[in-house]
Write a protein that holds these residues in place. Structure first.
Motif, PDB file in Angstrom:
ATOM      1  N   PRO A 162      -1.385  -6.085   4.948  1.00 17.29           N
ATOM      2  CA  PRO A 162      -2.798  -5.901   4.605  1.00 17.29           C
ATOM      3  C   PRO A 162      -2.948  -4.852   3.502  1.00 17.29           C
ATOM      4  CG  PRO A 162      -2.447  -5.712   6.976  1.00 17.29           C
ATOM      5  CD  PRO A 162      -1.112  -5.727   6.341  1.00 17.29           C
ATOM      6  N   TRP A 163      -3.812  -5.110   2.577  1.00 16.19           N
ATOM      7  CA  TRP A 163      -4.068  -4.114   1.545  1.00 16.19           C
ATOM      8  C   TRP A 163      -5.493  -4.226   1.031  1.00 16.19           C
ATOM      9  CZ3 TRP A 163      -5.570  -6.522  -2.878  1.00 16.19           C
ATOM     10  CH2 TRP A 163      -5.036  -7.789  -3.185  1.00 16.19           C
ATOM     11  N   VAL A 164      -5.914  -3.165   0.401  1.00 19.85           N
ATOM     12  CA  VAL A 164      -7.199  -3.117  -0.271  1.00 19.85           C
ATOM     13  C   VAL A 164      -6.901  -2.604  -1.670  1.00 19.85           C
ATOM     14  CG1 VAL A 164      -9.446  -1.992  -0.363  1.00 19.85           C
ATOM     15  CG2 VAL A 164      -8.422  -2.544   1.843  1.00 19.85           C
ATOM     16  N   ASP A 165      -7.555  -3.157  -2.635  1.00 17.39           N
ATOM     17  CA  ASP A 165      -7.324  -2.634  -3.983  1.00 17.39           C
ATOM     18  C   ASP A 165      -8.555  -2.855  -4.839  1.00 17.39           C
ATOM     19  OD1 ASP A 165      -6.081  -1.329  -5.994  1.00 17.39           O
ATOM     20  OD2 ASP A 165      -4.475  -2.791  -6.304  1.00 17.39           O
ATOM     21  N   VAL A 166      -8.553  -2.200  -5.967  1.00 19.95           N
ATOM     22  CA  VAL A 166      -9.647  -2.359  -6.910  1.00 19.95           C
ATOM     23  C   VAL A 166      -9.119  -3.118  -8.116  1.00 19.95           C
ATOM     24  CG1 VAL A 166     -11.214  -1.123  -8.444  1.00 19.95           C
ATOM     25  CG2 VAL A 166     -10.818  -0.293  -6.124  1.00 19.95           C
ATOM     26  N   ASP A 167      -9.890  -4.048  -8.575  1.00 21.36           N
ATOM     27  CA  ASP A 167      -9.467  -4.928  -9.662  1.00 21.36           C
ATOM     28  C   ASP A 167      -9.560  -4.194 -11.002  1.00 21.36           C
ATOM     29  OD1 ASP A 167      -9.034  -6.904 -11.511  1.00 21.36           O
ATOM     30  OD2 ASP A 167     -10.199  -8.407 -10.436  1.00 21.36           O
ATOM     31  N   GLY A 168      -8.430  -3.643 -11.410  1.00 23.77           N
ATOM     32  CA  GLY A 168      -8.396  -2.850 -12.629  1.00 23.77           C
ATOM     33  C   GLY A 168      -8.703  -3.676 -13.865  1.00 23.77           C
ATOM     34  N   ALA A 169      -8.166  -4.896 -13.907  1.00 23.21           N
ATOM     35  CA  ALA A 169      -8.409  -5.762 -15.058  1.00 23.21           C
ATOM     36  C   ALA A 169      -9.900  -6.027 -15.204  1.00 23.21           C
ATOM     37  CB  ALA A 169      -7.656  -7.078 -14.890  1.00 23.21           C
ATOM     38  N   ALA A 170     -10.541  -6.335 -14.098  1.00 28.22           N
ATOM     39  CA  ALA A 170     -11.982  -6.601 -14.142  1.00 28.22           C
ATOM     40  C   ALA A 170     -12.737  -5.376 -14.648  1.00 28.22           C
ATOM     41  CB  ALA A 170     -12.486  -6.984 -12.756  1.00 28.22           C
ATOM     42  N   GLY A 171     -12.282  -4.198 -14.233  1.00 30.82           N
ATOM     43  CA  GLY A 171     -12.949  -2.975 -14.658  1.00 30.82           C
ATOM     44  C   GLY A 171     -12.854  -2.771 -16.156  1.00 30.82           C
ATOM     45  N   VAL A 172     -11.667  -2.927 -16.684  1.00 27.53           N
ATOM     46  CA  VAL A 172     -11.487  -2.716 -18.122  1.00 27.53           C
ATOM     47  C   VAL A 172     -12.179  -3.824 -18.905  1.00 27.53           C
ATOM     48  CG1 VAL A 172      -9.795  -2.537 -19.979  1.00 27.53           C
ATOM     49  CG2 VAL A 172      -9.367  -1.419 -17.782  1.00 27.53           C
ATOM     50  N   ARG A 173     -12.171  -5.030 -18.348  1.00 37.89           N
ATOM     51  CA  ARG A 173     -12.886  -6.116 -19.021  1.00 37.89           C
ATOM     52  C   ARG A 173     -14.370  -5.764 -19.125  1.00 37.89           C
ATOM     53  NH1 ARG A 173     -13.350 -10.269 -15.689  1.00 37.89           N
ATOM     54  NH2 ARG A 173     -11.095 -10.165 -15.368  1.00 37.89           N
ATOM     55  N   LEU A 174     -14.898  -5.266 -18.024  1.00 39.09           N
ATOM     56  CA  LEU A 174     -16.298  -4.835 -17.993  1.00 39.09           C
ATOM     57  C   LEU A 174     -16.581  -3.833 -19.104  1.00 39.09           C
ATOM     58  CD1 LEU A 174     -17.825  -5.973 -15.565  1.00 39.09           C
ATOM     59  CD2 LEU A 174     -17.813  -3.692 -14.552  1.00 39.09           C
ATOM     60  N   ALA A 175     -15.696  -2.862 -19.199  1.00 35.31           N
ATOM     61  CA  ALA A 175     -15.875  -1.816 -20.208  1.00 35.31           C
ATOM     62  C   ALA A 175     -15.814  -2.407 -21.611  1.00 35.31           C
ATOM     63  CB  ALA A 175     -14.786  -0.753 -20.032  1.00 35.31           C
ATOM     64  N   THR A 176     -14.838  -3.269 -21.813  1.00 35.38           N
ATOM     65  CA  THR A 176     -14.655  -3.860 -23.150  1.00 35.38           C
ATOM     66  C   THR A 176     -15.843  -4.736 -23.524  1.00 35.38           C
ATOM     67  OG1 THR A 176     -12.286  -3.916 -22.643  1.00 35.38           O
ATOM     68  CG2 THR A 176     -13.021  -5.091 -24.610  1.00 35.38           C
ATOM     69  N   GLU A 177     -16.282  -5.544 -22.569  1.00 35.57           N
ATOM     70  CA  GLU A 177     -17.424  -6.422 -22.843  1.00 35.57           C
ATOM     71  C   GLU A 177     -18.686  -5.610 -23.115  1.00 35.57           C
ATOM     72  OE1 GLU A 177     -17.341  -8.825 -19.361  1.00 35.57           O
ATOM     73  OE2 GLU A 177     -15.866 -10.245 -20.178  1.00 35.57           O
ATOM     74  N   HIS A 178     -18.802  -4.507 -22.422  1.00 38.81           N
ATOM     75  CA  HIS A 178     -19.940  -3.623 -22.652  1.00 38.81           C
ATOM     76  C   HIS A 178     -19.926  -3.142 -24.106  1.00 38.81           C
ATOM     77  CE1 HIS A 178     -22.485  -0.031 -22.349  1.00 38.81           C
ATOM     78  NE2 HIS A 178     -21.445   0.724 -22.660  1.00 38.81           N
TER      79      HIS A 178
END
Lengths: 339, 339
Positions: A162-178
């Motif tokens: 079991p694990w929990v994680d944060v989607d780093g790619a999605a985060g940087v994509r968000l920043a880039t798209e912004h």
DNA sequence: GGCGAGGGTTTGATCGTTCCAAGGACTGGC
DNA sequence: GCCAGTCCTTGGAACGATCAAACCCTCGCC
């Protein structure tokens, strides 16, 4: 006033020890009327079960282990800080407590700690928070059937857990798209070295957003630096980007690097926009946009996954996991491109 | 392999349970030769005592309670972070562990937690870290004879108890003298409101150094602002100081305020020097000089005081305490006065 | 009317350690 | 050679909970 025990409560309610125990642990076994009487006695005597006694018999401590890692840089420590608090609160709400242990960054030493804690203190499970590629800790725990969750994906093909994680790619994509949305085209990346899986994941978010905006992968190779983390590194890398790439915006995979960029840009006219990662206090302090990890949510899920395994009805879904999407915190460093 | 117990070890060594127990807990009672044999058996069977069983009998858990406070601003959280790690490490070395508990900033709720933890988990003691004037928690604990240390002085005249603290006045004096040494004369203060005892203490360091340099108390009243903590507050207060006082240097009682000052000074030609307090990662990141608390040392003493009370030979020196002197970390913001 | 089923409750044993009071071996003195 | 005193060891009880099995009803059924 002497400590209230099961025996005492039982006497008071006119029943046996076991019945009192059942009222607390298996209420469905007890007649409603009896249960009521017992509960009243518990109330009157202010009875609370003694955990060590319970633990001795059941081999369950209702305590979870959590490591306090050596303090390194301090900037990213703030992330753990909030996670720690959230985990403690969550666990507490569900009748578990958090026990800390310190260990240096050496798997064997940490494993020895597990062994010790399991053997002497009957810890019910662990929360790990900095797993690496090919981590020997997770396999040790898995082999022994010790319940645990990790905050962070098992990147290798190593056994599932079991694990929990944060989607780093999605985060940087968000920043880039912004930034693209603000009108930027030439957006550079301050990344981590290729052998860092987390950094590689975050970089992908930038690549995805940029290729969608018309850049080719080849072009992007020239618009990045991949170096280890640190403010100093961020400063020098940014100088290089300014000279070689001439970006109107910079996305960084950490606040340390982003802060380095801000420092380097201080002397520049019409400075590029900058966005960091982790939304640390430092970012807030210097008015730096940053990608924020949903740490409270992460902690909630981590505890949930762990406890579902512990308290679950046997149907423990071993391979559960959860990938959370971060959000962008927009601040002053999100400048539109200079015209 | 089944768990090794005292019984098993005893059988192996050809002695009784009690003798094995004595080897571990009261070695002086056992003949050297016997002890050797027992130790060998312990080694062979990889025996480790089961803490819950011991706890059940002795009413001692060898666990200390530590609160994780709600995350507020994040900047100062970093201080607690390092303290936490150091405390954990220290405790662990001496055979104790740290259990976390979460509580909101309400004394009664926290006290209820104490009650619960003491009753159900036999916690041996507590480490408190944010005591206030007229704190009801310390008196509750004292009344019940629960061992505890505080990180922070009991400012009121409330009952004495062991504590460790850092000398804030000395720290700010250090900073001020450092600036005086650089040739500054007109050094302003970013302070906290008067009702804040910690802030008042830190302010005194500035007053002492400045009066020694020839200023009068009256003059100093016009060279300070006393406001609550925060980066924003630091910005606006600095603007006011620039207009009203025209300082060549500014001493702040926190990194948050100092950071605000740095931000406000960014647009200023020949900016005043700035020094903060706490040496948080933020300070390091923005090249801000700051007063550093010796947190590892503080943790060491805190644990020592607590354990001397717990493991001590009865001569528990209740009123022990320790005041530590911070040191100054000099960085780029320690500019000499512009000529 | 006897017998089995089953819900509700009680009883005795048990977890692994330390405390306690008593037992045993060895020494030295007379 | 015996006894007191010292030193070490011993077995039983206790800590406060849960487990497993026995027990006692009441009920339904043949």
């Amino acid at each position: 006033m002497p400590r209230a025990t099961l025996e005492l409560v039982a006497a008071r309610a006119g029943v046996s020890r076991q019945t009192v125990s059942n009222v607390l642990n298996s209420p469905q076994l007890v007649a409603a009327e009896t249960a009521e009487r017992v509960r009243a006695a518990i109330e009157e005597l202010d009875y609370r079960p003694h955990l060590a006694a319970r633990q001795l018999r059941t081999r369950r401590s209702h305590v979870l282990g959590l490591r306090v890692p050596p303090v390194v840089d301090g900037i990213n420590g703030a992330v753990l800080d909030r996670f720690l608090h959230a985990v403690t609160e969550q666990a507490q709400e569900r009748g578990y407590r958090i026990l800390l242990y310190a260990a240096p960054d050496v798997d064997e030493v940490e494993i020895a700690q597990y062994d010790e804690l399991l053997e002497t203190a009957d810890l019910d499970g662990f929360v790990l928070n900095n797993i690496r590629l090919g981590d020997t800790r997770t396999s040790w725990l898995t082999e022994r059937g010790v319940p645990f969750v990790t905050f962070g994906r098992p990147w290798g093909a190593q056994g599932a857990h079991p694990w929990v994680d944060v989607d780093g790619a999605a985060g940087v994509r968000l920043a880039t798209e912004h930034l693209l949305g603000l009108g930027h085209r030439r957006i550079a990346l301050l990344g981590w070295p290729q052998d860092d899986v987390v950094g590689t994941d975050r970089r992908r978010g930038w690549v995805d957003a940029m290729t969608a905006a018309g850049w080719t992968e080849d072009q992007l190779l020239g618009m990045q630096t991949l170096q280890r983390d640190g403010v100093e590194v961020g400063v020098s890398a940014t100088h290089r980007l300014l000279a070689d790439v001439g970006p109107t915006a910079i996305v960084a995979v950490s606040d340390s690097l982003a802060l380095g960029a801000s420092v380097a840009l201080r002397a520049v006219a019409d400075p590029p926009a900058v966005i960091g990662f982790d939304d640390t206090p430092v970012a807030a302090a210097v008015d730096l946009s940053s990608v924020a990890q949903p740490l409270v949510e992460a902690a909630e899920h981590a505890v949930s996954l762990l406890l579902s395994r512990l308290d679950g009805d046997g149907t423990h879904l071993v391979e559960q996991h959860r990938l959370l999407t971060p959000h962008l915190v927009v601040r002053g460093s999100s400048r539109p491109p200079a015209r």
